[in-house]
Design a protein around this motif. Structure first.
Motif, short mmCIF file in Angstrom:
data_model
loop_
_atom_site.label_atom_id
_atom_site.label_comp_id
_atom_site.label_asym_id
_atom_site.label_seq_id
_atom_site.Cartn_x
_atom_site.Cartn_y
_atom_site.Cartn_z
N UNK A 1 0.83 -1.21 0.00
CA UNK A 1 0.00 0.00 0.00
C UNK A 1 0.87 1.26 0.00
N UNK A 2 1.99 1.22 0.70
CA UNK A 2 2.91 2.36 0.76
C UNK A 2 3.78 2.45 -0.49
N UNK A 3 3.65 1.46 -1.35
CA UNK A 3 4.41 1.40 -2.61
C UNK A 3 5.91 1.43 -2.37
N UNK A 4 6.33 0.62 -1.39
CA UNK A 4 7.76 0.48 -1.12
C UNK A 4 8.36 -0.26 -2.32
N UNK B 1 14.97 1.27 12.72
CA UNK B 1 13.97 0.22 12.65
C UNK B 1 12.58 0.80 12.91
N UNK B 2 11.62 0.23 12.22
CA UNK B 2 10.21 0.58 12.40
C UNK B 2 9.50 -0.70 12.81
N UNK B 3 9.05 -0.72 14.06
CA UNK B 3 8.38 -1.91 14.57
C UNK B 3 6.88 -1.88 14.32
N UNK B 4 6.30 -3.06 14.30
CA UNK B 4 4.87 -3.21 14.15
C UNK B 4 4.19 -2.74 15.42
N UNK B 5 3.05 -2.09 15.34
CA UNK B 5 2.25 -1.85 14.14
C UNK B 5 2.69 -0.58 13.40
N UNK B 6 2.60 -0.65 12.08
CA UNK B 6 2.84 0.52 11.25
C UNK B 6 1.83 0.55 10.13
N UNK B 7 1.62 1.74 9.59
CA UNK B 7 0.70 1.90 8.48
C UNK B 7 1.45 2.52 7.30
N UNK B 8 0.75 2.70 6.19
CA UNK B 8 1.41 3.19 4.98
C UNK B 8 2.03 4.57 5.21
N UNK C 1 3.18 5.90 8.05
CA UNK C 1 4.39 5.83 8.89
C UNK C 1 5.54 5.19 8.12
N UNK C 2 5.24 4.26 7.23
CA UNK C 2 6.29 3.68 6.38
C UNK C 2 6.87 4.74 5.46
N UNK C 3 6.01 5.56 4.86
CA UNK C 3 6.50 6.64 3.99
C UNK C 3 7.37 7.62 4.77
#
Length: 75
Positions: free
Chosen positions: A23-26, A59-66, A68-70
């Motif tokens: 969804x974040x188009x990584x 590092x980005x730990x769970x939970x994350x959304x699109x 926060x990933x961006x």
């Protein structure tokens, strides 16, 4: 930038994380399964899924959304 998603086999949260990354188009990331690696198991254990930027070691730990990933990618 080298992104790594640390995950486990048969992990529902890991499946959700993959959907969020889509969804974040990584563009590109490596998936590393921690199940058979004692060092990674000790490091990540129950924290998976974890998205890591390998160069900076952020590092980005769970939970994350699109969103926060961006933000994580752009930081």
């Amino acid at each position: 930038m080298r992104l790594i998603l640390y995950q486990r086999d048969d992990c529902h949260l890991c499946d959700l994380a993959l959907a969020v990354l889509a969804q974040a188009r990584v563009p590109d990331f490596d998936s590393i399964f921690i199940d058979d690696d004692a060092d990674l198991e000790n490091r990540y254990g129950e924290r998976v899924p974890v998205l890591r930027e390998d160069t900076s070691a952020r590092e980005l730990g769970w939970p994350f959304d699109a969103a926060s990933v961006q933000r994580f990618i752009q930081a």
